[in-house]
Design a protein around this motif. Sequence first.
Motif, PDB file in Angstrom:
ATOM      1  N   GLY A 390      20.709 -13.908  87.379  1.00 16.60           N
ATOM      2  CA  GLY A 390      21.942 -14.267  86.425  1.00 16.60           C
ATOM      3  C   GLY A 390      21.563 -14.185  85.104  1.00 16.60           C
ATOM      4  N   ALA A 391      22.475 -13.682  84.185  1.00 14.26           N
ATOM      5  CA  ALA A 391      22.359 -13.027  82.785  1.00 14.26           C
ATOM      6  C   ALA A 391      23.746 -12.959  82.284  1.00 14.26           C
ATOM      7  CB  ALA A 391      21.836 -11.661  82.975  1.00 14.26           C
ATOM      8  N   LYS A 392      23.464 -13.203  80.905  1.00 12.41           N
ATOM      9  CA  LYS A 392      24.761 -13.295  80.207  1.00 12.41           C
ATOM     10  C   LYS A 392      25.296 -11.865  79.717  1.00 12.41           C
ATOM     11  CE  LYS A 392      22.355 -17.221  77.673  1.00 12.41           C
ATOM     12  NZ  LYS A 392      21.497 -17.386  76.831  1.00 12.41           N
ATOM     13  N   ASP A 393      25.719 -11.139  80.829  1.00 10.34           N
ATOM     14  CA  ASP A 393      26.107  -9.755  80.655  1.00 10.34           C
ATOM     15  C   ASP A 393      27.158  -9.427  79.691  1.00 10.34           C
ATOM     16  OD1 ASP A 393      24.580  -9.117  82.774  1.00 10.34           O
ATOM     17  OD2 ASP A 393      26.113  -9.507  84.233  1.00 10.34           O
ATOM     18  N   GLU A 394      26.961  -8.531  79.077  1.00 10.97           N
ATOM     19  CA  GLU A 394      28.075  -8.242  77.988  1.00 10.97           C
ATOM     20  C   GLU A 394      28.946  -6.941  78.202  1.00 10.97           C
ATOM     21  OE1 GLU A 394      27.385  -8.716  73.700  1.00 10.97           O
ATOM     22  OE2 GLU A 394      25.817  -9.968  74.270  1.00 10.97           O
ATOM     23  N   HIS A 401      25.613  -2.516  80.670  1.00 11.50           N
ATOM     24  CA  HIS A 401      24.266  -2.003  80.902  1.00 11.50           C
ATOM     25  C   HIS A 401      23.415  -3.086  81.423  1.00 11.50           C
ATOM     26  CE1 HIS A 401      26.221   1.678  79.568  1.00 11.50           C
ATOM     27  NE2 HIS A 401      26.546   1.059  78.158  1.00 11.50           N
ATOM     28  N   ASP A 402      23.129  -3.144  82.535  1.00 11.66           N
ATOM     29  CA  ASP A 402      22.359  -4.195  82.951  1.00 11.66           C
ATOM     30  C   ASP A 402      20.943  -3.899  83.681  1.00 11.66           C
ATOM     31  OD1 ASP A 402      23.717  -2.919  85.157  1.00 11.66           O
ATOM     32  OD2 ASP A 402      24.115  -4.962  86.278  1.00 11.66           O
ATOM     33  N   ALA A 403      20.201  -3.104  82.900  1.00 12.84           N
ATOM     34  CA  ALA A 403      18.951  -2.474  83.200  1.00 12.84           C
ATOM     35  C   ALA A 403      17.968  -3.776  83.795  1.00 12.84           C
ATOM     36  CB  ALA A 403      18.340  -1.845  82.097  1.00 12.84           C
ATOM     37  N   GLU A 404      17.940  -4.747  83.011  1.00  8.40           N
ATOM     38  CA  GLU A 404      17.070  -5.749  83.633  1.00  8.40           C
ATOM     39  C   GLU A 404      17.250  -6.116  84.987  1.00  8.40           C
ATOM     40  OE1 GLU A 404      15.901  -8.396  79.522  1.00  8.40           O
ATOM     41  OE2 GLU A 404      17.093  -9.080  81.248  1.00  8.40           O
ATOM     42  N   ARG A 405      18.629  -6.321  85.435  1.00  3.65           N
ATOM     43  CA  ARG A 405      19.017  -6.661  86.749  1.00  3.65           C
ATOM     44  C   ARG A 405      18.737  -5.499  88.023  1.00  3.65           C
ATOM     45  NH1 ARG A 405      23.869  -7.904  85.681  1.00  3.65           N
ATOM     46  NH2 ARG A 405      23.687 -10.032  85.712  1.00  3.65           N
ATOM     47  N   ILE A 406      18.725  -4.206  87.235  1.00  6.28           N
ATOM     48  CA  ILE A 406      18.430  -3.121  88.107  1.00  6.28           C
ATOM     49  C   ILE A 406      16.844  -3.079  88.506  1.00  6.28           C
ATOM     50  CG2 ILE A 406      17.956  -0.629  88.175  1.00  6.28           C
ATOM     51  CD1 ILE A 406      20.693  -0.463  86.594  1.00  6.28           C
ATOM     52  N   ASP A 407      16.027  -3.778  87.286  1.00  6.67           N
ATOM     53  CA  ASP A 407      14.638  -3.591  87.758  1.00  6.67           C
ATOM     54  C   ASP A 407      14.501  -5.079  88.497  1.00  6.67           C
ATOM     55  OD1 ASP A 407      11.907  -2.836  86.748  1.00  6.67           O
ATOM     56  OD2 ASP A 407      11.919  -4.532  85.496  1.00  6.67           O
ATOM     57  N   ASN A 445      29.482 -18.197  82.692  1.00 13.37           N
ATOM     58  CA  ASN A 445      28.560 -17.346  81.643  1.00 13.37           C
ATOM     59  C   ASN A 445      27.343 -16.886  82.193  1.00 13.37           C
ATOM     60  OD1 ASN A 445      27.048 -19.597  81.388  1.00 13.37           O
ATOM     61  ND2 ASN A 445      26.486 -19.009  79.021  1.00 13.37           N
ATOM     62  N   LYS A 446      26.862 -17.300  83.351  1.00 15.32           N
ATOM     63  CA  LYS A 446      25.841 -16.905  84.171  1.00 15.32           C
ATOM     64  C   LYS A 446      26.417 -15.837  85.315  1.00 15.32           C
ATOM     65  CE  LYS A 446      21.669 -18.469  86.345  1.00 15.32           C
ATOM     66  NZ  LYS A 446      20.960 -19.738  87.235  1.00 15.32           N
ATOM     67  N   ARG A 447      26.085 -14.605  84.917  1.00 11.98           N
ATOM     68  CA  ARG A 447      26.668 -13.630  85.898  1.00 11.98           C
ATOM     69  C   ARG A 447      25.741 -12.873  86.502  1.00 11.98           C
ATOM     70  NH1 ARG A 447      31.988 -11.510  83.941  1.00 11.98           N
ATOM     71  NH2 ARG A 447      32.658 -12.692  82.264  1.00 11.98           N
ATOM     72  N   TYR A 448      26.205 -12.857  87.948  1.00 10.79           N
ATOM     73  CA  TYR A 448      25.247 -12.014  88.910  1.00 10.79           C
ATOM     74  C   TYR A 448      25.622 -10.788  89.550  1.00 10.79           C
ATOM     75  CZ  TYR A 448      22.205 -16.373  89.620  1.00 10.79           C
ATOM     76  OH  TYR A 448      21.462 -17.461  89.300  1.00 10.79           O
ATOM     77  N   GLY A 449      26.992 -10.314  89.160  1.00 10.67           N
ATOM     78  CA  GLY A 449      27.608  -9.651  90.065  1.00 10.67           C
ATOM     79  C   GLY A 449      27.169  -8.108  89.654  1.00 10.67           C
ATOM     80  N   LEU A 450      27.432  -7.080  90.786  1.00 13.23           N
ATOM     81  CA  LEU A 450      27.175  -5.860  90.601  1.00 13.23           C
ATOM     82  C   LEU A 450      28.472  -5.261  89.785  1.00 13.23           C
ATOM     83  CD1 LEU A 450      26.043  -4.690  94.219  1.00 13.23           C
ATOM     84  CD2 LEU A 450      24.681  -5.005  92.085  1.00 13.23           C
ATOM     85  N   PHE A 451      29.763  -6.107  90.300  1.00 10.11           N
ATOM     86  CA  PHE A 451      30.939  -5.806  89.343  1.00 10.11           C
ATOM     87  C   PHE A 451      31.229  -6.831  88.369  1.00 10.11           C
ATOM     88  CE2 PHE A 451      30.650  -3.763  93.375  1.00 10.11           C
ATOM     89  CZ  PHE A 451      31.248  -2.604  93.245  1.00 10.11           C
ATOM     90  N   LYS A 463      29.264  -2.441  86.825  1.00  8.52           N
ATOM     91  CA  LYS A 463      28.052  -2.374  86.022  1.00  8.52           C
ATOM     92  C   LYS A 463      27.290  -1.172  86.277  1.00  8.52           C
ATOM     93  CE  LYS A 463      28.119  -7.454  85.966  1.00  8.52           C
ATOM     94  NZ  LYS A 463      27.528  -8.734  86.257  1.00  8.52           N
ATOM     95  N   ASP A 464      26.096  -1.050  85.655  1.00  7.52           N
ATOM     96  CA  ASP A 464      25.305  -0.050  85.820  1.00  7.52           C
ATOM     97  C   ASP A 464      24.595  -0.460  87.051  1.00  7.52           C
ATOM     98  OD1 ASP A 464      25.873   1.172  83.401  1.00  7.52           O
ATOM     99  OD2 ASP A 464      23.954   0.785  82.421  1.00  7.52           O
ATOM    100  N   SER A 465      24.465  -1.622  87.407  1.00  3.36           N
ATOM    101  CA  SER A 465      23.483  -1.874  88.749  1.00  3.36           C
ATOM    102  C   SER A 465      24.320  -1.420  89.828  1.00  3.36           C
ATOM    103  CB  SER A 465      23.196  -3.556  88.536  1.00  3.36           C
ATOM    104  OG  SER A 465      24.547  -4.122  88.371  1.00  3.36           O
TER     105      SER A 465
END
Length: 480
Positions: A390-394, A401-407, A445-451, A463-465
Amino acid sequence: MAAEHPLSAKALPLDIPRDFIFGAATAAYQCEGETLTHGKGKVAWDDYLAEKGLFSADPASDFYHRYPEDLKLCRKYGIDGIRISIAWSRIFPKGTGKVNLEGVIFYHHLFAECKAQGVEPYVTLHHFDTPDALYSEGDFLNRTTIDAFERYARFCFEEYPEVTNWFTFNEIWAAVSNMYIEGTWPRGQRYRLDLAFQAMHNMMVAHARAVLAFDELGHRGKIGVVHALSTKYPDDPANPGDVAAAAAEDVLNNQFLLDATFDGSYSDDSLACAHHLAGIAGGSLVLPEEDLGQIKAAAPLNDCLGINYYQSNFLKAYDGPNDLHHNATGEKGTERYALAGVGERVSHPEIPRTDWDWLIYPQGLYDLIMRIKDQWPHYGAILVTENGMGAKDELVDGEVHDAERIDYIRQHLSWTLKARSEGANVRGYFVWSLMDMFSWTNGYNKRYGLFYVDFDTQERIPKDSAAWYAKASKERRLDG
Ligand code: BGP
């Protein structure tokens, strides 16, 4: 942000077996919308959210109307399995009795679309959404809900032969913990470990009765339950108090439910701990003989365990009063979790955390899978049915660009595949979540999606993920 762990990611498996399911997960209440229309009955969340005035689950991600688009995205992005839950109150608006035909047909259409897009549905009967008519009479603490659940399960097994992968419940532990211990969900009771254990037992009886019905009806396909599990480590393994705290929290979160699932009985350790903690909360735990017979009969009929894994916990001995604070805002460092008679969760500077204070510790997933393999060797098959960040994606210039989620995903997949390479029968992985959706206590505001979902327009933006996931699925490698 990369987690510190004994083996670097480079030492972990990178090849993904061809038959490994590359999935993504959803849940009815969090994505469908149309919560009180098309004949759907109320659930406790409807009034609760309205009273709090914080969020609404309407239209959430509008999956009720947009599932064809979402399933096309699955196909395009190499996602060959989707977790979907049936909203019980869309089928039986009052939980039992009269059927809502429109709801029944909706899920036929949804499953048909899955088939058309080559995406295998993995269907859960209960994802935190007991119909309000049953919830308001005590939910699963009232045994009539167990009977109603069995009837609902039988109905679905008969009605949807096109579904061959079934799960009864999603996260019994999370449900009871939030209702009776943390008090952050409808019901809102706190520190009632007696009620939590009783509800866990009653839900496992309901699970067992559904599994027995599935067997009796002679249905093809597989059935199991999804548990929210996390490894409990003593903060200092040489400190007996820390070891005891980890053991107590393990019974509460993991072992009590896994005993019931795989052994069909509770171990002496689990029983002693459960009765002790129920007593501290001022109550008791009742385990009727008849229930134990049903749990026992169902245990060998489980084909599959779903593991939802987000974090592990490090426990210290604690002899203070109950002290919980749930971080629902993403303000890092605000979470506190200390339970009287159990222990206190602590964090470590070297272990990264999300903004919601969830420890990022992928090795905990590996340890969990290997523990199940060793302790319950007859477990059948395992699917990682939820894992994600879960992140506050922008959204910036149309991109996320959700590099942390990819990691995060890459590390958890690597540790999962390591368990598989060491003999654990792990058949697949479902990222939570397919697209952004409603989050129970955090809203949107807590987003998890690939989209990424633009909740104003309902546009889906990969998303990048999503691109990374598609590449990994296609190339069957994790190092892309
Ligand atoms: C699991 C649930 C999901 C989902 C996820 C993330 O416990 O099965 O429904 O919500 O956790 O949790 P949250 O949205 O609270 O961050």
